[in-house]
Design a protein around this motif. Structure first.
Motif, mmCIF file in Angstrom:
data_model
loop_
_atom_site.group_PDB
_atom_site.id
_atom_site.type_symbol
_atom_site.label_atom_id
_atom_site.label_comp_id
_atom_site.label_asym_id
_atom_site.label_seq_id
_atom_site.Cartn_x
_atom_site.Cartn_y
_atom_site.Cartn_z
ATOM 1 N N THR A 78 0.830 -1.204 0.000
ATOM 2 C CA THR A 78 0.000 0.000 0.000
ATOM 3 C C THR A 78 0.863 1.253 0.000
ATOM 4 O O THR A 78 0.595 2.206 -0.753
ATOM 5 C CB THR A 78 -0.941 -0.008 1.219
ATOM 6 O OG1 THR A 78 -1.765 -1.174 1.159
ATOM 7 C CG2 THR A 78 -1.818 1.235 1.252
ATOM 8 N N ILE A 79 1.907 1.273 0.785
ATOM 9 C CA ILE A 79 2.802 2.436 0.819
ATOM 10 C C ILE A 79 3.517 2.608 -0.518
ATOM 11 O O ILE A 79 3.674 3.735 -1.009
ATOM 12 C CB ILE A 79 3.815 2.303 1.972
ATOM 13 C CG1 ILE A 79 3.099 2.473 3.314
ATOM 14 C CG2 ILE A 79 4.942 3.324 1.837
ATOM 15 C CD1 ILE A 79 2.471 3.843 3.529
ATOM 16 N N ARG A 80 3.921 1.504 -1.136
ATOM 17 C CA ARG A 80 4.569 1.614 -2.461
ATOM 18 C C ARG A 80 3.623 2.251 -3.459
ATOM 19 O O ARG A 80 4.026 3.100 -4.261
ATOM 20 C CB ARG A 80 5.023 0.233 -2.959
ATOM 21 C CG ARG A 80 6.299 -0.281 -2.303
ATOM 22 C CD ARG A 80 6.889 -1.438 -3.090
ATOM 23 N NE ARG A 80 5.999 -2.575 -3.170
ATOM 24 C CZ ARG A 80 5.946 -3.563 -2.281
ATOM 25 N NH1 ARG A 80 6.755 -3.536 -1.228
ATOM 26 N NH2 ARG A 80 5.120 -4.571 -2.436
ATOM 27 N N GLN A 81 2.362 1.846 -3.418
ATOM 28 C CA GLN A 81 1.403 2.424 -4.360
ATOM 29 C C GLN A 81 1.139 3.900 -4.045
ATOM 30 O O GLN A 81 1.041 4.724 -4.964
ATOM 31 C CB GLN A 81 0.089 1.640 -4.338
ATOM 32 C CG GLN A 81 -0.846 2.045 -5.475
ATOM 33 C CD GLN A 81 -1.983 1.059 -5.635
ATOM 34 O OE1 GLN A 81 -2.918 1.072 -4.851
ATOM 35 N NE2 GLN A 81 -1.912 0.227 -6.667
ATOM 36 N N ILE A 82 1.058 4.251 -2.789
ATOM 37 C CA ILE A 82 0.872 5.654 -2.410
ATOM 38 C C ILE A 82 2.048 6.495 -2.903
ATOM 39 O O ILE A 82 1.861 7.623 -3.398
ATOM 40 C CB ILE A 82 0.698 5.781 -0.883
ATOM 41 C CG1 ILE A 82 -0.662 5.222 -0.472
ATOM 42 C CG2 ILE A 82 0.831 7.241 -0.429
ATOM 43 C CD1 ILE A 82 -0.844 5.073 1.029
ATOM 44 N N GLU A 83 3.256 5.970 -2.804
ATOM 45 C CA GLU A 83 4.431 6.705 -3.285
ATOM 46 C C GLU A 83 4.368 6.908 -4.791
ATOM 47 O O GLU A 83 4.722 7.986 -5.300
ATOM 48 C CB GLU A 83 5.710 5.971 -2.878
ATOM 49 C CG GLU A 83 5.982 6.052 -1.379
ATOM 50 C CD GLU A 83 7.119 5.163 -0.933
ATOM 51 O OE1 GLU A 83 7.539 4.284 -1.750
ATOM 52 O OE2 GLU A 83 7.587 5.308 0.213
ATOM 53 N N ARG A 84 3.914 5.888 -5.521
ATOM 54 C CA ARG A 84 3.757 6.033 -6.976
ATOM 55 C C ARG A 84 2.690 7.069 -7.296
ATOM 56 O O ARG A 84 2.838 7.858 -8.243
ATOM 57 C CB ARG A 84 3.384 4.686 -7.607
ATOM 58 C CG ARG A 84 4.513 3.668 -7.595
ATOM 59 C CD ARG A 84 4.064 2.356 -8.224
ATOM 60 N NE ARG A 84 3.614 2.545 -9.594
ATOM 61 C CZ ARG A 84 2.420 2.170 -10.055
ATOM 62 N NH1 ARG A 84 1.539 1.598 -9.256
ATOM 63 N NH2 ARG A 84 2.101 2.382 -11.319
ATOM 64 N N LEU A 85 1.613 7.078 -6.531
ATOM 65 C CA LEU A 85 0.560 8.073 -6.748
ATOM 66 C C LEU A 85 1.079 9.487 -6.505
ATOM 67 O O LEU A 85 0.794 10.413 -7.266
ATOM 68 C CB LEU A 85 -0.633 7.782 -5.831
ATOM 69 C CG LEU A 85 -1.436 6.521 -6.146
ATOM 70 C CD1 LEU A 85 -2.454 6.253 -5.046
ATOM 71 C CD2 LEU A 85 -2.143 6.646 -7.493
ATOM 72 N N GLN A 86 1.845 9.645 -5.448
ATOM 73 C CA GLN A 86 2.387 10.964 -5.133
ATOM 74 C C GLN A 86 3.332 11.453 -6.230
ATOM 75 O O GLN A 86 3.365 12.650 -6.552
ATOM 76 C CB GLN A 86 3.105 10.914 -3.779
ATOM 77 C CG GLN A 86 3.549 12.269 -3.240
ATOM 78 C CD GLN A 86 4.923 12.673 -3.738
ATOM 79 O OE1 GLN A 86 5.733 11.822 -4.129
ATOM 80 N NE2 GLN A 86 5.205 13.970 -3.728
ATOM 81 N N GLU A 87 4.093 10.545 -6.812
ATOM 82 C CA GLU A 87 5.048 10.927 -7.858
ATOM 83 C C GLU A 87 4.369 11.554 -9.064
ATOM 84 O O GLU A 87 4.970 12.387 -9.753
ATOM 85 C CB GLU A 87 5.864 9.705 -8.295
ATOM 86 C CG GLU A 87 6.912 9.265 -7.279
ATOM 87 C CD GLU A 87 7.572 7.957 -7.674
ATOM 88 O OE1 GLU A 87 7.222 7.412 -8.760
ATOM 89 O OE2 GLU A 87 8.429 7.475 -6.914
ATOM 90 N N VAL A 88 3.123 11.173 -9.351
ATOM 91 C CA VAL A 88 2.421 11.745 -10.509
ATOM 92 C C VAL A 88 1.463 12.859 -10.104
ATOM 93 O O VAL A 88 0.698 13.348 -10.931
ATOM 94 C CB VAL A 88 1.675 10.656 -11.308
ATOM 95 C CG1 VAL A 88 2.666 9.693 -11.940
ATOM 96 C CG2 VAL A 88 0.665 9.916 -10.448
ATOM 97 N N GLY A 89 1.511 13.272 -8.829
ATOM 98 C CA GLY A 89 0.752 14.455 -8.429
ATOM 99 C C GLY A 89 -0.433 14.232 -7.527
ATOM 100 O O GLY A 89 -1.112 15.190 -7.145
ATOM 101 N N ALA A 145 7.667 13.710 -15.463
ATOM 102 C CA ALA A 145 8.056 14.106 -14.105
ATOM 103 C C ALA A 145 8.536 15.551 -14.040
ATOM 104 O O ALA A 145 9.100 15.972 -13.032
ATOM 105 C CB ALA A 145 9.144 13.168 -13.574
ATOM 106 N N LEU A 146 8.308 16.337 -15.085
ATOM 107 C CA LEU A 146 8.719 17.743 -15.054
ATOM 108 C C LEU A 146 8.146 18.427 -13.819
ATOM 109 O O LEU A 146 6.933 18.424 -13.613
ATOM 110 C CB LEU A 146 8.210 18.466 -16.303
ATOM 111 C CG LEU A 146 9.139 18.619 -17.495
ATOM 112 C CD1 LEU A 146 8.391 19.245 -18.662
ATOM 113 C CD2 LEU A 146 10.352 19.462 -17.149
ATOM 114 N N PRO A 147 8.973 19.051 -12.999
ATOM 115 C CA PRO A 147 8.461 19.675 -11.782
ATOM 116 C C PRO A 147 7.888 21.072 -12.016
ATOM 117 O O PRO A 147 7.216 21.629 -11.148
ATOM 118 C CB PRO A 147 9.706 19.754 -10.894
ATOM 119 C CG PRO A 147 10.840 19.890 -11.852
ATOM 120 C CD PRO A 147 10.445 19.089 -13.070
#
Length: 396
Positions: free
Chosen positions: A52-63, A300-302
């Motif tokens: 679940t944490i891995r998926q949350i981190e992936r979600l955060q990476e795309v905004g 991933a452009l910030p």
């Protein structure tokens, strides 16, 4: 005949945002003029904390700005404390029927509950949950889905949208009667006209922020289209404070679809906006794979940036002149342009690297760090194929 082109309904851009109460989900504001936030729901088993944490981190990476997790049982409830501790995003606990799970979620310090108090038969339990939520400052989202409003009773002449709104109002009243008003509301339906009408009516009836969604929208293409058809109408009218694009897909795709929708409406300005022509027989470059590669490398452009990938000189720098930077295709080569002006010509196999280098220049000129070394690598090789060998005007 004279036409007043300055009427509010004729002006370019979304209507003024509907005024509502502000609710805080962790550090993310919802309503009262805050940016429309994008959220998603984890597809992992909640008791599998690492997944679940891995998926949350992936979600955060795309905004993604808010993550919801299902809490169907005690095992999931027991995992919440560790998930909240480790999560980079605010966590919403999705609770049905059992007030004890809601209490476990509050004990874990989740940032919001998704809970319909009318579905919990233990009314003392409801009072306990609401009292604890108020004490902790934890908001509650009331979520009415069209598929769960029950069968129509004989003599009920209300349309489906009104049945949803009335159910939402009855759920809201339960909370208000317990002196609780830290509320977010949603009235989702699969049928777009039903959903749009329900949200329009609810927006006039309550002061609370609204979470938009088209429930069970479907797979990536069909679901994104259906969600956009419903939510963009409301968002353009100023209705909606947070959204979820519900897809039978990796939830990362929900987030990217949501941000693309908001950027298209001028409601968020974040990261990459890719402009790409649809290609045609005039194109002198293998445009479609090039556009896909550009989207993957630049996702991933910030910094907000509009990047164009155009197939030929007709749809090149001229038609994409408002892009910050872009590519215009040629035979086995392409031009890099900035704000419509060509700054270099490169062989086709060097175009992507040249585009990244030009983006780095733009970032450095604006006092920001270069991006190219941080850009995601391609997920597989061989996406780009050789350019067309014969110019469009000479093909027979």
């Amino acid at each position: 005949m004279s036409v007043d082109l300055n009427l509010p309904e004729d002006r370019v851009g979304p209507r003024p945002r509907r005024k509502s109460k502000r609710v805080w989900v962790g550090g993310t504001a919802i309503g009262d003029g805050a940016p429309v936030s994008v959220q998603s729901m984890c597809t992992t088993l909640t008791h599998d904390v690492d997944a679940t944490i891995r998926q949350i981190e992936r979600l955060q990476e795309v905004g993604c700005e808010i993550a919801r997790v299902a809490v169907p049982d005690k095992r999931a409830g027991e995992a919440l404390k560790e998930i909240v501790r480790r999560s980079i995003l605010p966590i919403v606990a999705d609770i049905h029927f059992d007030y004890r799970l809601a209490l476990m979620a509050l004990e874990a310090k989740v940032h919001k509950l998704r809970l319909n108090p009318g579905n919990i038969h233990n009314k003392d339990g409801v009072r306990e949950v609401v009292k604890r939520a108020k004490m902790q400052g934890t908001p509650i989202r009331i979520g009415v889905n069209h598929g769960s409003i029950g069968d129509r009773q004989p003599g009920d002449v209300r349309d489906e949208s009104q049945r949803m709104v009335d159910l939402a109002l009855s759920e809201i009243k339960i909370l208000e009667d317990l002196d609780f008003d830290d509320i977010v509301v949603s009235v989702k339906a699969f049928e777009v006209p039903t959903m749009v009408a329900a949200y329009r009516r609810l927006a006039k009836a309550v002061p609370y922020p609204l979470h938009l969604g088209v429930t069970e929208a479907g797979t990536l293409v069909a679901g994104s289209i259906r969600s956009t058809a419903g939510m963009s109408v409301l968002l353009y009218e100023g209705i909606g404070d947070t959204i979820r694009v519900s897809l039978s897909e990796d939830p990362v795709m929900e987030v990217t679809a949501g941000f693309d929708m908001l950027k298209s409406l001028g409601l968020r300005d974040q990261g990459l906006t890719l402009v790409a022509c649809p290609s045609c027989g005039r194109a002198d470059i293998d445009l479609i794979p090039l556009a896909k590669v550009a989207e993957e490398r630049l996702r991933a452009l910030p910094t907000p940036m509009k990047v164009a990938v155009m197939g030929c000189e007709v749809n090149g720098p001229g038609e994409a002149k408002d892009a910050d930077v872009g590519i215009a295709g040629g035979v086995g080569k392409g031009a890099i342009f900035r704000k419509g002006k060509v700054v270099g010509v490169y062989p086709e196999d060097q175009l992507m690297d040249a585009l990244l280098a030009e983006i780095d220049k733009i970032l450095i000129e604006n006092g920001k760090e270069p991006y190219s070394q941080k850009a995601p690598k391609l997920t597989h090789e061989g996406q780009l194929t050789p350019g067309r060998s014969v110019p469009a005007g000479q093909r027979t």
